[in-house]
Design an enzyme around this catalytic site. Structure first.
Site, PDB file in Angstrom:
ATOM      1  N   LYS A 177       1.003  -1.284   0.049  1.00 20.67           N
ATOM      2  CA  LYS A 177      -0.079   0.090  -0.072  1.00 20.67           C
ATOM      3  C   LYS A 177       1.040   1.356   0.009  1.00 20.67           C
ATOM      4  O   LYS A 177       1.777   1.423   0.827  1.00 20.67           O
ATOM      5  CB  LYS A 177      -0.722   0.037   1.400  1.00 20.67           C
ATOM      6  CG  LYS A 177      -1.846   1.296   1.403  1.00 20.67           C
ATOM      7  CD  LYS A 177      -2.867   1.075   2.360  1.00 20.67           C
ATOM      8  CE  LYS A 177      -3.772   2.320   2.561  1.00 20.67           C
ATOM      9  NZ  LYS A 177      -4.845   2.091   3.691  1.00 20.67           N
ATOM     10  N   LYS A 222      -2.226  -1.524  -3.846  1.00 20.53           N
ATOM     11  CA  LYS A 222      -3.045  -0.220  -3.773  1.00 20.53           C
ATOM     12  C   LYS A 222      -2.178   0.878  -3.945  1.00 20.53           C
ATOM     13  O   LYS A 222      -1.321   0.972  -3.237  1.00 20.53           O
ATOM     14  CB  LYS A 222      -3.860  -0.463  -2.557  1.00 20.53           C
ATOM     15  CG  LYS A 222      -4.893   0.599  -2.305  1.00 20.53           C
ATOM     16  CD  LYS A 222      -5.268   0.514  -0.681  1.00 20.53           C
ATOM     17  CE  LYS A 222      -6.094   1.653  -0.571  1.00 20.53           C
ATOM     18  NZ  LYS A 222      -6.605   1.682   0.873  1.00 20.53           N
TER      19      LYS A 222
HETATM   20  C1  PBG Z   1      -7.566   3.134   5.712  1.00 21.46           C
HETATM   21  C2  PBG Z   1      -7.889   2.799   4.120  1.00 21.46           C
HETATM   22  C3  PBG Z   1      -7.536   3.841   3.002  1.00 21.46           C
HETATM   23  C4  PBG Z   1      -8.239   3.463   1.901  1.00 21.46           C
HETATM   24  C5  PBG Z   1      -8.682   2.051   2.267  1.00 21.46           C
HETATM   25  N1  PBG Z   1      -8.323   1.584   3.584  1.00 21.46           N
HETATM   26  C6  PBG Z   1      -7.022   5.220   3.199  1.00 21.46           C
HETATM   27  C7  PBG Z   1      -5.859   5.450   3.800  1.00 21.46           C
HETATM   28  O1  PBG Z   1      -4.779   4.701   3.902  1.00 21.46           O
HETATM   29  O2  PBG Z   1      -5.538   6.755   3.709  1.00 21.46           O
HETATM   30  C8  PBG Z   1      -8.300   4.158   0.845  1.00 21.46           C
HETATM   31  C9  PBG Z   1      -9.169   3.668  -0.478  1.00 21.46           C
HETATM   32  C10 PBG Z   1      -9.494   4.803  -1.470  1.00 21.46           C
HETATM   33  O3  PBG Z   1      -9.000   5.576  -1.665  1.00 21.46           O
HETATM   34  O4  PBG Z   1     -10.444   4.287  -2.365  1.00 21.46           O
HETATM   35  N2  PBG Z   1      -6.605   2.538   6.156  1.00 21.46           N
END
Ligand code: PBG
Length: 329
Positions: A202, A255
């Site tokens: 991520k 992601k």
């Molecule tokens: C939280 C989380 C996030 C997303 C999914 N789970 C945001 C972040 O890490 O700030 C983002 C998903 C999206 O932008 O569609 N941990």
């Protein structure tokens, strides 16, 4: 030799593109509703739907409407949803206490969904940010995100979600060692059958903007760069994936998706478990916003994005486009 001498023997790839029937016949990659996961934002209340301005077409739904939405999705062939709770400010604190509340918004929503459609696969997010007054995925002390102190909270949260009926828990927090910690906690609670979809790779991305709007979960100070990955790195992605697999992940995720197609391909070539990719909120917003301005064709942009993510190697795609894609399928 002149080209005219060769015209009878020339390679003609265009023959395979001549008609739609032929193009369909030779198509290498196909997105189907079966592989799509629809993310749903859920909120308190009854009969309540609140549009999310930065994500046209998306809304926060109360649990009854979320359950109704799941029934509609199932009819379209989408059999998995990922839930994200919008927690009111007064329930947020620095310890994210609400995250493990067995009578909270999220577990109540899981139960409502399972009552309405028992076959749907419910995936829940494991991270503190929607519940934390700091807006970070882990506990914060003096501006630092604490790793090991966060792990017990994440595992309590995961066990609570599993008990409420989640089929798969998805840690998105990027703390080190959390997959193993959560796996052990689930097993010790008798939840050996609950799966783990690890957000292994991520990135610290600008493309989460609209999501943070939707949940009002942006960090109150600093950024997420000490735990989410540097967009420049791909070898590090393999390291993260390897660790999560050793710790017990059943599926791994990359992601965002669109700016990281090479990462999806690299991960796919090294693992034997399913690979998921998250077509995130900012990617959705790009298409919707440009289409609103009349600059691109939204449907074609959507389909091109999804097929690219699949072509790169994603077995599973989480996407806000899932429902509208399935409607047109
Ligand atoms: C939280 C989380 C996030 C997303 C999914 N789970 C945001 C972040 O890490 O700030 C983002 C998903 C999206 O932008 O569609 N941990």
């Amino acid at each position: 030799m002149f080209i005219t001498d060769r015209t009878e023997h020339i390679d003609r790839p265009r023959r395979n593109r001549r008609t739609e029937a032929i193009r369909r016949l030779v198509r290498e990659t196909e997105v189907t509703p079966r592989n799509l996961v629809m993310p749903l934002f859920v909120k308190e209340g009854v009969g309540s739907r609140e549009a999310i301005s930065s994500m046209p077409g998306m809304a926060r739904l109360s649990r009854d409407l979320a359950a109704e939405e799941c029934r509609a999705l199932e009819r379209m062939g989408i059999t998995s949803v990922a839930l994200f709770p919008a927690i009111s400010d007064e329930k947020k604190d620095s310890k994210a206490s609400e995250s493990a509340n067995p009578n909270g918004l999220l577990p109540d929503t899981i139960k409502a969904i399972k009552d309405a459609c028992s076959d749907i696969c419910v995936i829940t997010d494991v991270a503190l940010d929607p519940y934390s007054s700091d807006g970070h995925d882990g506990l914060v002390k003096d501006g630092n995100i604490l790793n090991d102190e966060t792990l017990p909270l994440l595992s309590e949260m995961a066990v609570m979600q599993a008990r409420a009926g989640a089929d798969i828990v998805a840690p998105s927090d990027m703390m080190d060692g959390r997959v193993g910690y959560i796996r052990q906690a689930l097993d010790e609670s008798g939840k050996t059958e609950t799966g783990i979809l690890a957000y292994s790779v991520k990135y610290a991305s600008a493309f989460y903007g609209p999501f943070r709007d939707a949940l009002d979960s942006a960090p109150k100070s600093g950024d997420k760069k000490t735990y989410q990955m540097d967009p420049a790195n791909v070898r590090e992605a393999i390291r993260e994936v390897d660790l999560d697999i050793v710790e017990g992940a059943d599926m791994v995720m990359v992601k965002p998706a669109l700016a990281y197609l090479d990462v999806i391909a690299a991960v796919k070539s090294t693992v034997t478990i399913p690979v998921a990719a998250y077509n995130v909120s900012g990617e959705y917003a790009l298409v919707k916003a440009a289409a609103e301005k009349g600059w691109i064709d939204a449907e074609r942009g959507r389909d091109e994005m999804l097929v690219a993510i699949k072509r790169a190697g994603a077995d599973i795609i989480l996407s806000y486009f899932a429902k509208e894609f399935a409607q047109g399928y």
